[in-house]
Enzyme design. Structure first.
Site, PDB file in Angstrom:
ATOM      1  N   SER A 115       2.196   8.545   1.284  1.00  8.79           N
ATOM      2  CA  SER A 115       2.545   9.973   1.479  1.00  8.79           C
ATOM      3  C   SER A 115       1.992  10.843   0.352  1.00  8.79           C
ATOM      4  O   SER A 115       2.750  11.372  -0.459  1.00  8.79           O
ATOM      5  CB  SER A 115       4.056  10.158   1.652  1.00  8.79           C
ATOM      6  OG  SER A 115       4.838   9.416   0.738  1.00  8.79           O
ATOM      7  N   GLY A 147       3.866   6.809  -3.694  1.00  8.67           N
ATOM      8  CA  GLY A 147       3.034   6.359  -4.812  1.00  8.67           C
ATOM      9  C   GLY A 147       1.752   5.737  -4.282  1.00  8.67           C
ATOM     10  O   GLY A 147       1.615   5.492  -3.070  1.00  8.67           O
ATOM     11  N   GLY A 174       3.892  -0.438  -5.961  1.00  8.97           N
ATOM     12  CA  GLY A 174       5.129  -1.225  -5.986  1.00  8.97           C
ATOM     13  C   GLY A 174       6.230  -0.676  -5.088  1.00  8.97           C
ATOM     14  O   GLY A 174       7.393  -1.063  -5.225  1.00  8.97           O
TER      15      GLY A 174
END
Ligand code: ADP
Length: 176
Positions: free
Chosen positions: A85, A11, A16
């Protein structure tokens, strides 16, 4: 021996990933598992020190972490990876590597799906405001997973709820 698994959080920066993974760790340990945490920001200080943020370097970083994760899973371990990623193809390469090492289903992709406006508003690391070059979500792409095992939402859901969702998934899969 328990089955191995790789929990791969992907993400945007500030979405988070680390916060959720860190809430999850004690929950896993309470169930008697030891866990290796490979966090992108930490990995870049040793395993991937010197790598930058070009596509090539980001992919190299992801592959190195994927290699270590696959070795852990091969021996029945549990590994939690938290990396931006951003490239789908590279995550899929890691999925193939981990599944080859630990068996199909060992790679569990968790998309921490926080909207760009929200991570900019949070700006935890000050990277968005600083006009950082090669910033994922701004000048650099983020390719969301098409069929992640789990999607976590962090505006309407709390850290504790999301950690519990991951735990429930693992229990449901018979991995804990
Ligand atoms: P990442 O690892 O994806 O870069 P971090 O976990 O370091 O992101 O930062 C996420 C930030 O968002 C933290 O400051 C955290 O307190 C905040 N936050 C607010 N709500 C949530 C939530 N529901 N889940 C996770 N983080 C949240």
């Amino acid at each position: 021996m328990s089955a191995g698994a790789c929990l791969w959080f992907t993400g945007l920066s500030g979405s988070g990933k680390t916060t959720t993974a860190e809430a999850l760790l004690p929950m896993l340990e309470q169930r008697g598992r030891t866990v290796t945490m490979l966090d992108g920001d930490v990995v870049r200080t040793h395993l991937s020190r010197g790598l930058g943020f070009s596509r090539e370097d980001r992919d190299e970083n992801v592959r190195r972490v994927g290699y270590v994760a696959a070795e852990i899973v091969r021996h029945g371990g549990l590994v939690v990876c938290a990396l931006v990623s951003p490239y789908r193809a590279t995550r899929d390469e890691v999925r193939a590597m981990v599944d080859a090492a630990g068996g199909p289903g060992s790679f569990i992709e968790i998309h921490v799906d926080t909207p760009l406006e929200e991570v900019i508003a949070r700006d935890v690391k000050g990277l968005y405001a600083a006009g950082t070059k090669q910033m994922t979500g701004l000048s650099d792409p983020y390719e969301p997973p098409l069929t992640p095992e789990l999607t976590l939402e962090t505006v309407e859901r709390t850290v504790a709820q999301n950690a519990q969702q991951v735990l429930d998934y693992l229990v449901g899969r018979g991995l804990l």
